[in-house]
Design a protein around this motif. Structure first.
Motif, mmCIF file in Angstrom:
data_model
loop_
_atom_site.group_PDB
_atom_site.id
_atom_site.type_symbol
_atom_site.label_atom_id
_atom_site.label_comp_id
_atom_site.label_asym_id
_atom_site.label_seq_id
_atom_site.Cartn_x
_atom_site.Cartn_y
_atom_site.Cartn_z
ATOM 1 N N LEU A 24 -22.133 46.377 -27.865
ATOM 2 C CA LEU A 24 -22.244 46.589 -26.413
ATOM 3 C C LEU A 24 -23.094 47.810 -26.053
ATOM 4 O O LEU A 24 -23.276 48.102 -24.868
ATOM 5 C CB LEU A 24 -20.856 46.695 -25.789
ATOM 6 N N ALA A 25 -23.633 48.509 -27.058
ATOM 7 C CA ALA A 25 -24.488 49.662 -26.786
ATOM 8 C C ALA A 25 -25.867 49.236 -26.278
ATOM 9 O O ALA A 25 -26.567 50.024 -25.655
ATOM 10 C CB ALA A 25 -24.643 50.517 -28.041
ATOM 11 N N ASP A 26 -26.249 47.995 -26.532
ATOM 12 C CA ASP A 26 -27.541 47.491 -26.072
ATOM 13 C C ASP A 26 -27.405 47.002 -24.628
ATOM 14 O O ASP A 26 -26.494 46.234 -24.320
ATOM 15 C CB ASP A 26 -27.988 46.347 -26.982
ATOM 16 N N PRO A 27 -28.307 47.430 -23.720
ATOM 17 C CA PRO A 27 -28.179 47.043 -22.311
ATOM 18 C C PRO A 27 -28.238 45.537 -22.057
ATOM 19 O O PRO A 27 -27.539 45.031 -21.175
ATOM 20 C CB PRO A 27 -29.340 47.756 -21.615
ATOM 21 N N VAL A 28 -29.033 44.825 -22.827
ATOM 22 C CA VAL A 28 -29.109 43.365 -22.640
ATOM 23 C C VAL A 28 -27.819 42.717 -23.114
ATOM 24 O O VAL A 28 -27.253 41.855 -22.439
ATOM 25 C CB VAL A 28 -30.333 42.762 -23.368
ATOM 26 N N ARG A 29 -27.308 43.154 -24.264
ATOM 27 C CA ARG A 29 -26.077 42.547 -24.794
ATOM 28 C C ARG A 29 -24.890 42.820 -23.888
ATOM 29 O O ARG A 29 -24.063 41.941 -23.671
ATOM 30 C CB ARG A 29 -25.795 43.031 -26.213
ATOM 31 N N VAL A 30 -24.772 44.027 -23.346
ATOM 32 C CA VAL A 30 -23.632 44.308 -22.470
ATOM 33 C C VAL A 30 -23.749 43.467 -21.199
ATOM 34 O O VAL A 30 -22.741 42.985 -20.675
ATOM 35 C CB VAL A 30 -23.464 45.822 -22.186
ATOM 36 N N ALA A 31 -24.962 43.241 -20.714
ATOM 37 C CA ALA A 31 -25.149 42.395 -19.529
ATOM 38 C C ALA A 31 -24.769 40.949 -19.845
ATOM 39 O O ALA A 31 -24.105 40.282 -19.042
ATOM 40 C CB ALA A 31 -26.593 42.473 -19.045
ATOM 41 N N ILE A 32 -25.163 40.465 -21.007
ATOM 42 C CA ILE A 32 -24.799 39.106 -21.427
ATOM 43 C C ILE A 32 -23.283 38.995 -21.532
ATOM 44 O O ILE A 32 -22.679 38.054 -21.010
ATOM 45 C CB ILE A 32 -25.457 38.746 -22.779
ATOM 46 N N TYR A 33 -22.661 39.954 -22.207
ATOM 47 C CA TYR A 33 -21.215 39.897 -22.394
ATOM 48 C C TYR A 33 -20.481 39.968 -21.059
ATOM 49 O O TYR A 33 -19.508 39.236 -20.836
ATOM 50 C CB TYR A 33 -20.717 40.998 -23.339
ATOM 51 N N ALA A 34 -20.937 40.833 -20.160
ATOM 52 C CA ALA A 34 -20.294 40.950 -18.843
ATOM 53 C C ALA A 34 -20.344 39.619 -18.110
ATOM 54 O O ALA A 34 -19.355 39.197 -17.500
ATOM 55 C CB ALA A 34 -20.974 42.046 -18.022
ATOM 56 N N GLU A 35 -21.464 38.939 -18.194
ATOM 57 C CA GLU A 35 -21.603 37.631 -17.543
ATOM 58 C C GLU A 35 -20.677 36.606 -18.190
ATOM 59 O O GLU A 35 -19.988 35.861 -17.488
ATOM 60 C CB GLU A 35 -23.062 37.174 -17.620
ATOM 61 N N ILE A 44 -24.425 28.255 -21.935
ATOM 62 C CA ILE A 44 -25.445 28.006 -22.950
ATOM 63 C C ILE A 44 -26.405 29.195 -22.981
ATOM 64 O O ILE A 44 -26.596 29.888 -21.977
ATOM 65 C CB ILE A 44 -26.198 26.678 -22.697
ATOM 66 N N CYS A 45 -27.001 29.418 -24.137
ATOM 67 C CA CYS A 45 -27.886 30.572 -24.321
ATOM 68 C C CYS A 45 -29.015 30.594 -23.301
ATOM 69 O O CYS A 45 -29.389 31.649 -22.807
ATOM 70 C CB CYS A 45 -28.472 30.566 -25.730
ATOM 71 N N SER A 46 -29.557 29.418 -22.981
ATOM 72 C CA SER A 46 -30.717 29.384 -22.083
ATOM 73 C C SER A 46 -30.386 29.896 -20.679
ATOM 74 O O SER A 46 -31.289 30.232 -19.923
ATOM 75 C CB SER A 46 -31.320 27.985 -22.022
ATOM 76 N N ASN A 47 -29.090 30.014 -20.339
ATOM 77 C CA ASN A 47 -28.711 30.618 -19.057
ATOM 78 C C ASN A 47 -29.107 32.090 -18.990
ATOM 79 O O ASN A 47 -29.108 32.680 -17.918
ATOM 80 C CB ASN A 47 -27.202 30.519 -18.823
ATOM 81 N N PHE A 48 -29.416 32.685 -20.135
ATOM 82 C CA PHE A 48 -29.682 34.118 -20.207
ATOM 83 C C PHE A 48 -31.144 34.436 -20.500
ATOM 84 O O PHE A 48 -31.469 35.576 -20.805
ATOM 85 C CB PHE A 48 -28.772 34.762 -21.263
ATOM 86 N N LEU A 49 -32.027 33.448 -20.391
ATOM 87 C CA LEU A 49 -33.450 33.688 -20.648
ATOM 88 C C LEU A 49 -34.057 34.635 -19.611
ATOM 89 O O LEU A 49 -35.036 35.311 -19.885
ATOM 90 C CB LEU A 49 -34.231 32.369 -20.677
ATOM 91 N N GLN A 50 -33.451 34.695 -18.435
ATOM 92 C CA GLN A 50 -33.894 35.605 -17.379
ATOM 93 C C GLN A 50 -32.734 36.537 -17.060
ATOM 94 O O GLN A 50 -31.726 36.094 -16.530
ATOM 95 C CB GLN A 50 -34.319 34.806 -16.140
ATOM 96 N N MET A 51 -32.860 37.794 -17.414
ATOM 97 C CA MET A 51 -31.816 38.781 -17.145
ATOM 98 C C MET A 51 -32.383 39.822 -16.194
ATOM 99 O O MET A 51 -33.368 40.472 -16.515
ATOM 100 C CB MET A 51 -31.360 39.470 -18.432
ATOM 101 N N HIS A 64 -29.420 38.683 -30.017
ATOM 102 C CA HIS A 64 -28.373 39.310 -29.194
ATOM 103 C C HIS A 64 -27.052 38.545 -29.334
ATOM 104 O O HIS A 64 -25.993 39.152 -29.503
ATOM 105 C CB HIS A 64 -28.786 39.361 -27.727
ATOM 106 N N PHE A 65 -27.114 37.217 -29.270
ATOM 107 C CA PHE A 65 -25.882 36.429 -29.404
ATOM 108 C C PHE A 65 -25.295 36.566 -30.806
ATOM 109 O O PHE A 65 -24.079 36.606 -30.961
ATOM 110 C CB PHE A 65 -26.125 34.961 -29.047
#
Length: 130
Positions: A24-35, A44-51, A64-65
């Motif tokens: 969770l130290a990575d900003p993209v991963r914490v955003a993915i996890y929060a979502e 699905i992973c493709s929901n996160f192609l645009q963050m 990231h996943f």
């Protein structure tokens, strides 16, 4: 066609605080996890192609996943060509009570502060230009 590598999901007993914090130290991963955590259902992973304001390449998203999965934060399941991901909130909460809710609350505070800072910067630019 080659066989797909099996997905690694650590047992909850093997999940560590250090692994969670690292993931969770990575900003993209914490955003993915929060979502994922807030949605309560598989995404699905493709929901996160645009963050937020950036596009994330599929290969980067896969990494990231993988980091989230190996830290024990998400469970991933292949369904055809899609990977469905769900947060393991309940399991992690039982192992480390309050850890994820504290991290996610801090993330929400930080995100809100960041959004306010962007608005202030935009207002200052408009004022300067006007």
């Amino acid at each position: 066609m080659g066989r797909m590598r099996p997905l690694i999901h650590p047992s909850i007993e093997d999940v560590t605080v250090e692994g969670i914090l690292h993931a969770l130290a990575d900003p993209v991963r914490v955003a993915i996890y929060a979502e994922l955590a807030s949605s309560g259902c598989a995404n699905i992973c493709s929901n996160f192609l645009q963050m937020s304001d950036r596009s994330i390449p599929k290969s980067t998203l896969s990494q990231h996943f993988r980091a989230l999965r190996e830290a024990g934060l998400v469970r991933s399941e292949r369904r055809g060509v899609e990977m469905h991901n769900t947060a393991r909130c309940d399991e992690v909460e039982k192992r480390f009570p309050g850890l994820l809710s504290t991290i996610m609350n801090a993330y929400r505070i930080q995100s809100a502060e960041g959004a306010r800072a962007v608005k202030r910067q935009q207002a200052a630019v408009r004022k300067k230009a006007g």
